[in-house]
Design a protein around this motif. Structure first.
Motif, PDB file in Angstrom:
ATOM      1  N   VAL A   1      -1.776  -1.178  -3.862  1.00  0.00           N
ATOM      2  CA  VAL A   1      -2.860  -0.231  -3.613  1.00  0.00           C
ATOM      3  C   VAL A   1      -2.272   1.172  -3.524  1.00  0.00           C
ATOM      4  N   ASN A   2      -2.830   2.097  -4.287  1.00  0.00           N
ATOM      5  CA  ASN A   2      -2.503   3.514  -4.149  1.00  0.00           C
ATOM      6  C   ASN A   2      -3.512   4.134  -3.185  1.00  0.00           C
ATOM      7  N   TYR A   3      -3.136   4.178  -1.918  1.00  0.00           N
ATOM      8  CA  TYR A   3      -3.992   4.814  -0.918  1.00  0.00           C
ATOM      9  C   TYR A   3      -4.052   6.312  -1.200  1.00  0.00           C
TER      10      TYR A   3
ATOM     11  N   VAL B   1       0.849  -1.190   0.000  1.00  0.00           N
ATOM     12  CA  VAL B   1       0.000   0.000   0.000  1.00  0.00           C
ATOM     13  C   VAL B   1       0.885   1.240   0.000  1.00  0.00           C
ATOM     14  N   PHE B   2       0.663   2.133  -0.977  1.00  0.00           N
ATOM     15  CA  PHE B   2       1.466   3.342  -1.087  1.00  0.00           C
ATOM     16  C   PHE B   2       0.718   4.562  -0.550  1.00  0.00           C
TER      17      PHE B   2
ATOM     18  N   LEU C   1       4.897 -10.844   6.900  1.00  0.00           N
ATOM     19  CA  LEU C   1       4.077  -9.633   6.999  1.00  0.00           C
ATOM     20  C   LEU C   1       3.221  -9.551   5.750  1.00  0.00           C
ATOM     21  N   ARG C   2       1.900  -9.473   5.914  1.00  0.00           N
ATOM     22  CA  ARG C   2       1.007  -9.492   4.749  1.00  0.00           C
ATOM     23  C   ARG C   2       0.754  -8.113   4.174  1.00  0.00           C
ATOM     24  N   PHE C   3       0.777  -7.079   5.018  1.00  0.00           N
ATOM     25  CA  PHE C   3       0.404  -5.749   4.560  1.00  0.00           C
ATOM     26  C   PHE C   3       1.509  -4.743   4.896  1.00  0.00           C
ATOM     27  N   LEU C   4       2.085  -4.176   3.847  1.00  0.00           N
ATOM     28  CA  LEU C   4       3.172  -3.223   3.991  1.00  0.00           C
ATOM     29  C   LEU C   4       2.719  -1.866   3.488  1.00  0.00           C
ATOM     30  N   ILE C   5       2.856  -0.839   4.335  1.00  0.00           N
ATOM     31  CA  ILE C   5       2.523   0.537   3.977  1.00  0.00           C
ATOM     32  C   ILE C   5       3.840   1.248   3.680  1.00  0.00           C
ATOM     33  N   ALA C   6       3.930   1.877   2.517  1.00  0.00           N
ATOM     34  CA  ALA C   6       5.207   2.467   2.113  1.00  0.00           C
ATOM     35  C   ALA C   6       4.999   3.818   1.452  1.00  0.00           C
ATOM     36  N   THR C   7       5.950   4.707   1.682  1.00  0.00           N
ATOM     37  CA  THR C   7       6.006   5.942   0.898  1.00  0.00           C
ATOM     38  C   THR C   7       6.759   5.637  -0.396  1.00  0.00           C
TER      39      THR C   7
END
Length: 396
Positions: free
Chosen positions: A319-321, A251-252, A297-303
């Motif tokens: 995903v483009n958050y 997720v970005f 880890l299933r869900f990674l949030i990244a810049t």
């Protein structure tokens, strides 16, 4: 066509077989013979097309062939690969280790955010291939921790991203220090005027290849968006994860504080996630990436720092958050899925505030992104649709 038809030697072919590579991609078919011939090269290729192997494999072959004639001296390097981010430097060096499994060729990645003493120790005896970010490379050069007199090859990887990140002055300082008698390779997602100007400082006459235009993305990446009010994005993301039983997902977000906030919001809904961004130490980022790649880890949030530094086999979803700016970053983000011809899915959560960025992205792509609605998340602030690029909404 097979890799053996490209003229690669048996140890490299054996290493490729070990990782399951049987047929070269288009960028590899075109770039490898040119590099093996000794010509300079400027190449445009999107992420996910096998670009790294297209320059690493022929470099390994040429270095191996010259091993008996080129003795490494202390603090010297034979090949330099410059990358824009620490994550990409780590990834490229990992690929080198993988492909050089049966060769006597050394490699090292150097980058900021970690203590430089261990890196300087590794450079004491010289390194065949050095992968580096521009800032850390200059720091080491100023400290006389490495010398360029034995350099034979220069690679600028993700050159467009390096220009976007403001590395042009550092690049010019580095290039000025290098021997003129070298083979130079430049790889970029696009060949803009700025890239061509940079190329003019690197070499005079180079072969040029372009595998994909900057208006196209991999056809096996299914792209769609969901319109949603800004204050309901985290709830929608949680709903999609639970209702559609999403597996590993990248997720970005645009800002580092948004990454930490989203991890907290998902956690309150029972969804374990973690984040990487510039505010976290390099050691922490590396550990989180390792856990994500290993499936722990299933869900990674990244810049955006991770847009070109994550290479994960079979990552099914991005995903483009938040929608990125500039619009070209969208292509690099979604290029984390659907790699090497695999299928992938790219979902964007779009609020009215994102409309300008959405228009820029759709203009770059040359088509509108399919819109869907999710029951229970009807918007109060509608996101306009271009009259020239209309597609009907679908309910899911």
């Amino acid at each position: 066509m097979s890799f053996s038809q490209l003229g690669l030697n048996d140890p490299i072919l054996k290493a490729l077989a070990d990782v399951g590579y049987s047929q070269p991609t288009e960028i590899q078919k075109q770039a490898i013979p040119i590099i093996l011939s000794g010509r300079d090269l400027m190449a445009a290729a999107q992420t996910g097309t096998g670009k790294t192997a297209s320059f690493v494999l022929p470099l390994l072959q040429k270095l191996d062939a010259q091993a008996g004639f080129s003795e490494l001296r202390g603090r010297s390097i034979r090949a330099l690969i410059l990358t824009p981010t620490r994550e990409l430097a780590v990834q490229v060096e990992a690929n080198i280790v993988e492909y050089a499994k049966y060769l006597d060729i050394s490699s090292l990645a150097v980058y900021g955010g970690v203590d430089s003493e261990a890196q300087k120790d590794r450079l004491m005896d010289g390194v065949d291939i050095l992968v580096a970010t521009p800032g850390r490379l200059l720091d080491l050069a100023y400290q006389r921790a490495l010398f360029f007199s034995d350099l034979e090859f220069l690679v600028l990887d993700e050159a467009d991203r390096m220009l976007d990140m403001g590395f042009i002055d550092d690049l010019n300082k580095i290039i000025d220090r290098l021997p003129s008698d070298r083979q130079s390779l430049l790889f970029s997602a696009t060949l803009t005027d700025d890239i061509r100007h940079l190329a003019d400082t690197v070499y005079d006459d180079a072969a040029e290849i372009s595998i994909a235009t900057n208006k196209k993305t991999a056809p096996k990446i299914k792209q769609w968006l969901i319109t949603v009010d800004k204050d309901r994005k985290s709830a929608l993301l949680s709903h999609l994860i639970n209702e559609q039983q999403w597996n590993q997902t990248l997720v970005f977000v645009e800002k580092k504080h948004s990454a930490a906030k989203l991890v907290e919001q998902l956690g309150k809904r029972g969804i374990l996630a973690d984040s990487i961004h510039s505010g976290r130490s390099q050691a922490v980022r590396e550990q989180i990436l390792a856990d994500f790649k290993a499936g722990k880890l299933r869900f990674l949030i990244a810049t955006g720092i991770a847009a070109r530094g994550i290479d994960i086999d079979d990552l099914s979803r991005v995903v483009n958050y938040d929608l990125p700016y500039p619009s070209e970053e969208y292509i690099h983000r979604i290029g984390r899925t659907g790699r090497a011809g695999a299928k992938g899915e790219a979902i964007s959560l779009v609020s009215k505030d994102d409309f300008k960025n959405l228009c820029a992205i759709e203009s770059l792509l040359g088509h509108i992104i399919e819109r869907k609605e999710v029951e229970g998340f009807a918007v109060k602030k509608a996101v306009p649709i271009s009259i020239l690029n209309y597609l009907p909404k679908r309910r899911v």
